[in-house]
Design an enzyme around this catalytic site. Structure first.
Site, PDB file in Angstrom:
ATOM      1  N   GLU A 153     -24.667  24.407  -5.503  1.00 29.90           N
ATOM      2  CA  GLU A 153     -25.868  24.945  -5.031  1.00 29.90           C
ATOM      3  C   GLU A 153     -26.423  24.725  -3.958  1.00 29.90           C
ATOM      4  O   GLU A 153     -27.661  24.311  -3.498  1.00 29.90           O
ATOM      5  CB  GLU A 153     -26.850  24.082  -6.095  1.00 29.90           C
ATOM      6  CG  GLU A 153     -26.698  24.303  -7.535  1.00 29.90           C
ATOM      7  CD  GLU A 153     -27.995  23.585  -8.368  1.00 29.90           C
ATOM      8  OE1 GLU A 153     -28.698  23.232  -7.970  1.00 29.90           O
ATOM      9  OE2 GLU A 153     -27.848  23.954  -9.725  1.00 29.90           O
ATOM     10  N   GLU A 195     -22.377  23.941 -14.459  1.00 36.41           N
ATOM     11  CA  GLU A 195     -23.427  22.693 -14.686  1.00 36.41           C
ATOM     12  C   GLU A 195     -24.161  23.420 -15.874  1.00 36.41           C
ATOM     13  O   GLU A 195     -24.741  24.696 -15.732  1.00 36.41           O
ATOM     14  CB  GLU A 195     -24.414  22.502 -13.681  1.00 36.41           C
ATOM     15  CG  GLU A 195     -24.700  21.235 -13.299  1.00 36.41           C
ATOM     16  CD  GLU A 195     -25.527  20.878 -12.038  1.00 36.41           C
ATOM     17  OE1 GLU A 195     -24.776  20.887 -11.075  1.00 36.41           O
ATOM     18  OE2 GLU A 195     -26.823  20.715 -12.076  1.00 36.41           O
TER      19      GLU A 195
HETATM   20  C1  GAL Z   1     -29.017  20.773 -10.757  1.00 38.29           C
HETATM   21  C2  GAL Z   1     -28.260  20.254  -9.707  1.00 38.29           C
HETATM   22  C3  GAL Z   1     -27.997  18.575 -10.173  1.00 38.29           C
HETATM   23  C4  GAL Z   1     -29.282  18.243 -10.751  1.00 38.29           C
HETATM   24  C5  GAL Z   1     -29.588  18.913 -11.987  1.00 38.29           C
HETATM   25  C6  GAL Z   1     -30.698  18.470 -12.659  1.00 38.29           C
HETATM   26  O1  GAL Z   1     -29.646  22.045 -10.103  1.00 38.29           O
HETATM   27  O2  GAL Z   1     -27.197  20.685  -9.172  1.00 38.29           O
HETATM   28  O3  GAL Z   1     -27.687  18.036  -8.778  1.00 38.29           O
HETATM   29  O4  GAL Z   1     -30.381  18.205  -9.923  1.00 38.29           O
HETATM   30  O5  GAL Z   1     -29.956  20.196 -11.466  1.00 38.29           O
HETATM   31  O6  GAL Z   1     -31.186  19.471 -13.876  1.00 38.29           O
END
Ligand code: GAL
Length: 830
Positions: free
Chosen positions: A422, A497
């Protein structure tokens, strides 16, 4: 008699000489350098005070007599204390500050004529090293493995003083990074001509059932005449056998054919080892051992990911590097336990978010059959927090990327390289070339695995970034899979993710709401009905559905497998902090509490985990298990059934099962049989009226009974139950037994809403090194011997003592409960 003795002596000397000339001689000496360091902190101290850093700590004569003596790996942050006014985001622990390690040791005669290196698997962070007052070098990134050469400042045969300075800047991380030399350190001594650091690269360019070609590329620091190279390949495991060998004049690239290769696979993680020997005129100059596996990987845009030609859907999780109450200090057994727990609910892949892991972690994944995406960075040039890696990126990204790939490229478990997560750059088409530049660095060290990154920006699916990675990862974008696939029909895509559902183990709030922004309550807890998520995220079920509807998506990496220290969304003061509270009275109470506490709200670890910080399953564990292990018969009921204040009130009951149907009974009376509808992953009885007693479920698959389970309203808490995960551990000062503490009633049932304070002591050759309970708001020290249980459970971690065998006894007592103990044997034999 004398003659006989002399003869024996003669044979003995011959044996030693032969050993020394044998091609497996100790030409490369590798020694752990973990023990007996002196340590002190300066700058920002653990209690919040500031201590000026003295001058000349790097010098031999500096007086460290009052410093603490310790062994590595060491995480100074986890020692605490939790401080209410430290940021939630990084765990409210005092990891920021300056730390010095010093060690004085005698360099043995064996160092003469050698080149001597110190290897750090990782030190958090900003490492600078001196030997005998002379500057040796530095490596700032806290997650990188690196080595520095000591030779020029080394006094062979004399005392040497090594000094290491670390500097953890505040606001340099989005999660708890730990602090200290938290991974292993060793000395490596080589001859002047030697194989370079991570200098053997093994690939398997051709693999089929009959034969595998093993390609071995060996880098040496200098080519000299008459050099020969010998590669010997062994199976790896309990009884290694030699498979093949090849000796030639030195050449960098060698191909060796293995017949009937045993492939590395998830169910049969077969490994091989190649011992490489450099020889000059019969004398061994260097030896180097590399573990590898024989397998093929392929990522396709339409058929997903293929391992050895067979489709494997990635049921992955993202994992941060901390080991819960143990902090970040590396421990092999603790990492192995994490992987065991992840596997138990069907995980087959891990993304090391958002940094390279400890090398032992990948050894375990190789051995245990786990696929891994190794990730380099959380930021590139544009920062996310004030003092993060962005300031180092320009000078260090290439060195850090090369270190990551060179160290890890022989691991069969590693299937992808991620350049980052990100990154802010994703917003801007202009920055797309940076992604190409990073991927090219990786490809120049290893072109057998695809490069990728975790993309959270919808615009980066069309602004050019989507063309820069070999496989494209989407963070929290199940709704975009079809669109991205259509626009990029040749691009393999996956959920890098996903989900980010939040919950606290054993907490349930009523009325149950499906609104993802509801479900918070209690004292900063989140309901375990598994509907709550921050605004960018969603429940597990939605990702399951998207993956099923778009079968070309080759898998997902859930955020996260384990809870981790730091980032306690929704209570980390980010915009989701004020989730709606379903109970108006609770809502008012919480609003007031938040106002009063301001920055000092207590949460200090995440709610994202499928299991909690101690490794105890949350309900979601079973939701994933049901979906990811469809052939494993199981049925799980939630919530618990101790609701004395809810008699007569509607208390929804959910069942997570790998079956396709289930019937629920309350006190023997059927509450109906329900069938899973397409794209529905939980069975729900929304109108159950609470009555104490027994809830029982019978699950069916294809009309046949598949699994049963039941939960009961318990009696009063009366006993403590201790259950070690292992009752025999190795007496090596490293091995661990994880003891689950349960508060039970007279019938042996765990009492779900108990928070008793339990006190522990240990006798025999073991020590308590951490305790925890999985409550993200708890500020009791992980290193105390007394703490509350959280919803009936706590964890005590016992470590053996080096070289001390015997019976370790853990005692537990708590006011009003029957005292108990448990035994663990520490033995020298494995
Ligand atoms: C994402 C990020 C992670 C964590 C997650 C929590 O956007 O890549 O490191 O912060 O959100 O939902």
């Amino acid at each position: 008699m004398i003659n006989r003795l002399s003869f024996i002596k003669f044979i003995f000397i011959c044996f030693i000489v032969i050993c020394n000339f044998n091609t497996y001689g100790q030409e490369r000496i590798i020694k752990s350098f973990n023990d007996d360091w002196k340590f002190a902190r300066f700058g920002s101290m653990s209690d919040g005070s500031t201590l000026e850093e003295p001058k000349n700590i790097d010098e031999i004569g500096f007086n460290d007599a009052n410093w603490r003596l310790l062994n590595l790996p060491h995480d100074w942050g986890i020692e605490g204390p939790f401080r209410a006014n430290l940021p939630n985001q990084t765990g409210k622990l005092p990891w920021a500050g300056i730390g010095w390690y010093r060690k004085t040791y005698k360099s043995p005669q064996e160092d003469k004529g050698k080149r001597v290196f110190i290897e750090f698997d990782g030190a958090m962070s900003g490492t600078k090293v001196w030997l005998n007052g002379g500057y040796v070098g530095e490596w700032p990134y806290g997650y990188a493995s690196f080595r520095l050469e000591l030779t020029h400042h080394l006094k062979v045969g004399e005392e040497n003083t090594i000094a290491v300075r670390l500097n953890n800047k505040a606001e340099s991380s989005r999660w708890y990074p730990g602090g200290g030399i938290y991974r292993n350190v060793r000395l490596v001594k080589t001859n002047p001509i030697h194989i370079t650091h991570w200098g053997v690269f093994v690939t398997t360019p051709k693999v089929n059932k009959e034969q595998a070609t093993v390609h071995i590329k060996t880098d040496i620091n200098e080519e000299i005449s008459n050099l020969e190279i010998l590669h010997e390949i062994y199976t790896k495991g309990a009884n290694p056998t030699k498979v093949e060998a090849q000796k030639t004049a030195f050449k960098q690239d060698c191909d060796i054919i293995i017949n009937s290769p045993k492939l590395w696979d998830l169910d049969a993680p077969n490994l091989y080892e190649v011992k490489t020997t450099l020889i000059k005129k019969g004398k061994v100059l260097d030896t180097y051992s590399s573990t590898f596996g024989i397998r093929t990987i392929e990522f396709t845009a339409n058929s997903g990911f293929l391992l050895n030609g067979k489709k494997v859907h990635l049921n992955g999780v993202c994992q941060h590097h901390d080991l819960g109450p143990l902090g970040t200090a590396v421990n092999v057994r603790a990492m192995e336990r994490q992987i065991e727990i992840l596997k138990s609910f069907g995980t087959n892949a891990i993304r090391t978010a958002h940094n390279p892991p400890a090398p032992e972690f990948l050894d375990l994944c190789d051995k245990m059959g786990m696929l891994v995406q190794v990730e380099a960075f959380d930021v590139w040039q544009k920062k996310k927090v004030k003092n993060d890696y962005a300031s180092l990126f320009g000078a260090w990204h290439e060195k850090d990327l090369r270190a990551m790939v060179k160290r890890d490229r022989n691991h069969p478990s590693v299937i992808m390289w991620s350049t980052g997560n990100e990154m802010i750059e994703l917003r801007d088409a202009q920055d797309a070339p940076m992604a190409v530049m990073l991927a090219d660095i990786i490809r120049s060290e290893d072109n057998t695995r695809p490069t990728t990154f975790g993309n959270s920006r919808p615009e980066a699916t069309t602004n050019g970034f989507e063309k820069t990675a070999d496989v494209f990862g989407l963070n929290y974008k199940p709704h975009l899979y079809a669109e991205v696939h259509k626009a990029n029909p040749n691009l393999p895509i996956y959920g890098s993710e996903t989900a980010s559902t939040v919950s606290s183990r054993g907490e349930y709030f009523f009325p149950v709401s499906e609104n993802k922004k509801e479900g918070s309550g209690g004292y900063f807890q989140v309901s375990s009905y598994d509907f709550s998520a921050p605004n960018w995220a969603y429940r597990a079920d939605l990702e399951f559905e998207a993956q099923e509807k778009n079968p070309y998506v080759f898998g997902e990496f859930v955020w996260t497998g384990f809870d981790y220290i730091g980032e306690p969304t929704p209570y980390n003061k980010d915009k989701t902090n004020l989730l709606n509270f379903t109970d108006p009275a609770e809502k008012t109470r919480m609003k007031e509490a938040l106002k009063k506490l301001g920055k000092n709200i207590p949460p200090r670890s995440s709610y994202f985990g499928i299991v909690d910080l101690c490794g105890f399953p949350k309900d979601r564990f079973y939701l994933y298990q049901a979906h990811w292990r469809p052939n494993f018969p199981m049925a799980h009921i939630l919530p618990h059934w101790n609701w004395e204040e809810r008699i007569g009130k509607v208390t929804p009951v959910f069942v997570y099962t790998s079956g396709d149907e289930a019937e629920l009974f309350l006190n023997g009376k059927s509450l109906g049989r329900k069938k899973k509808e397409k794209y529905k992953y939980r069975l729900r009885w929304n109108e159950v009226v609470y009555k104490p007693g027994t809830l029982k479920v019978v699950a069916y698959k294809n009309e046949k009974v598949w699994a049963k389970s039941e939960i009961k309203t318990t009696k009063k808490a009366s006993h403590i139950k201790l259950s070690p995960d292992r009752t025999r551990i190795t007496a090596n000062g490293q091995d661990l037994s994880f003891v689950t503490v349960k508060i039970i009633d007279k019938n042996g049932l765990t009492v779900p809403r108990t928070h008793n304070i339990v006190e522990y002591s240990v006798s025999g050759p073991g020590e308590i090194i951490a305790i925890g309970n999985g409550d993200p708001t708890n500020h009791e020290s992980f290193q105390a011997t007394k703490r509350k249980v959280f919803n009936g459970l706590a964890l005590v971690v016992i470590r053996s003592k080096k070289g001390e065998e015997g019976k370790i006894v853990l005692h537990a007592k708590s006011s009003g409960l029957k005292t108990t103990n448990t035994e663990i044997a520490a033995t020298l034999k494995k």
